[in-house]
Design a protein around this motif. Structure first.
Motif, short mmCIF file in Angstrom:
data_model
loop_
_atom_site.label_atom_id
_atom_site.label_comp_id
_atom_site.label_asym_id
_atom_site.label_seq_id
_atom_site.Cartn_x
_atom_site.Cartn_y
_atom_site.Cartn_z
N UNK A 1 0.20 -1.08 0.27
CA UNK A 1 -0.39 0.56 -0.05
C UNK A 1 1.16 0.67 -0.12
N UNK A 2 1.56 1.19 0.57
CA UNK A 2 2.81 2.65 1.00
C UNK A 2 3.93 3.21 -0.71
N UNK A 3 4.14 1.25 -1.00
CA UNK A 3 4.61 1.59 -2.47
C UNK A 3 4.20 2.04 -3.47
N UNK A 4 2.65 1.41 -3.03
CA UNK A 4 1.71 2.36 -4.50
C UNK A 4 1.18 3.11 -4.49
N UNK A 5 1.20 4.20 -3.02
CA UNK A 5 1.23 5.07 -2.75
C UNK A 5 2.19 6.67 -2.71
N UNK B 1 -1.84 -11.86 -3.76
CA UNK B 1 -2.98 -12.69 -3.14
C UNK B 1 -3.90 -11.35 -2.32
N UNK B 2 -3.14 -10.21 -1.80
CA UNK B 2 -3.82 -9.39 -0.97
C UNK B 2 -5.01 -8.67 -1.73
N UNK B 3 -4.44 -8.61 -3.26
CA UNK B 3 -5.16 -7.14 -3.54
C UNK B 3 -5.77 -8.05 -5.23
N UNK B 4 -5.15 -9.02 -6.16
CA UNK B 4 -6.15 -9.00 -6.55
C UNK B 4 -5.16 -9.14 -7.95
N UNK B 5 -5.46 -7.78 -8.16
CA UNK B 5 -4.27 -6.88 -9.36
C UNK B 5 -3.75 -6.01 -8.95
N UNK B 6 -3.41 -5.08 -9.62
CA UNK B 6 -2.61 -3.88 -9.65
C UNK B 6 -3.78 -3.01 -8.84
N UNK B 7 -4.54 -3.28 -10.17
CA UNK B 7 -5.72 -2.05 -10.11
C UNK B 7 -6.32 -2.44 -8.94
N UNK C 1 -7.10 0.40 -5.72
CA UNK C 1 -7.96 1.25 -4.93
C UNK C 1 -8.43 1.05 -3.86
N UNK C 2 -7.57 -0.60 -3.31
CA UNK C 2 -6.87 0.42 -1.54
C UNK C 2 -6.17 0.79 -1.48
N UNK D 1 -4.53 11.17 -3.69
CA UNK D 1 -6.19 10.82 -3.45
C UNK D 1 -6.50 12.76 -4.23
N UNK D 2 -6.34 13.84 -3.88
CA UNK D 2 -6.49 14.90 -4.34
C UNK D 2 -5.12 15.23 -5.56
N UNK D 3 -4.60 14.93 -5.82
CA UNK D 3 -3.45 15.51 -6.77
C UNK D 3 -3.27 14.93 -8.74
#
Length: 240
Positions: free
Chosen positions: A14-18, A47-53, A57-58, A105-107
């Motif tokens: 999550x942090x890497x993607x953000x 395993x955790x998110x299904x795919x990159x998208x 979304x997460x 989120x906003x940029x």
């Protein structure tokens, strides 16, 4: 660079993607970039998110949960405009403490594409502005006020994020916040010319009644009567 491998893989993803999304300048972010920064393999992501998208979304969903928690992290004061000030300050603080997440989120704005996250954030503000309207404290409809305030709030936060930490002037946020709240409040109306005062008071009353009826789901009128009445009130409250 990779994140602390003591963190759970899901959190690292999550942090890497953000971070990658925030620094992408609108360019595609690959699965390989994410897994490399997070220090995991692609099957872990799937395993955790299904795919990159699903991961993207997460990221936004987790960010919005944290954002909402911050926006509501106070006991209502009973003074709606003061609570709007606190929501503004919490918004700015969220952006400065979580800049990568905030930018995701906003940029990441694209022409003619309004992110759902913006509408959700506006709805939070509108909820509080409805209370201000019912109390006769604002001179524009809550939805319009929410759009204006959030636009200014996001703009100020993005400017502060872009500034070096040592050069950040938080007075810019305070000045803009107070100017926006004054612009929508009946304090401004009280300073209007005498010829306009009667019309202004009618508009404020219409806004208050409109907000109260929508909040109470009144059963004193039939659905068609209520719809027509709300339409009339909206026309009055939207007049200059």
């Amino acid at each position: 660079m990779s994140f602390d491998d003591q963190l759970p893989p899901k959190i690292r993803l999550l942090r890497a993607a953000a971070e990658l999304l925030a620094n992408s300048d609108g360019l595609p972010v690959s699965t390989r970039q994410i897994t490399k920064l997070a220090g995991v393999t692609a099957p872990t992501l799937y395993h955790h998110f299904g795919d990159k998208e699903g991961l993207f979304d997460a990221v936004v969903a987790a960010g919005f949960e944290e954002y909402v928690a911050g926006e509501r992290d106070f006991a209502p004061s009973g003074e709606p405009l003061e609570d709007i000030r606190r929501m503004w300050d919490n918004h700015v603080q969220f952006g400065l403490t979580q800049p990568h997440l905030y930018l995701v989120m906003f940029g990441n704005i694209r022409p003619e594409s309004r992110p759902a996250i913006v509408a959700d954030a506006e709805a939070l503000l509108e909820e509080m502005l409805n209370k201000a309207a019912i109390a006769g404290l604002i001179n524009v409809p809550p939805r319009e006020a929410a759009r204006s305030i959030l636009a200014a709030n996001v703009g100020v936060t993005l400017m502060l994020i872009a500034d070096p930490v040592e050069d950040r002037n938080l007075e810019l946020s305070t000045m803009t916040r107070d100017s926006m709240i004054f612009a929508i409040s009946t304090e401004k109306t009280r300073g209007a010319a005498a010829d306009d005062s009667g019309k202004s008071s009618v508009v404020v009353a219409a806004i208050a009644l409109n907000a109260a009826l929508q909040a109470s789901h009144s059963d004193q009128l039939s659905s068609s009567e209520l719809k027509l009445f709300l339409e009339w009130l909206h026309r009055i409250s939207s007049s200059s």
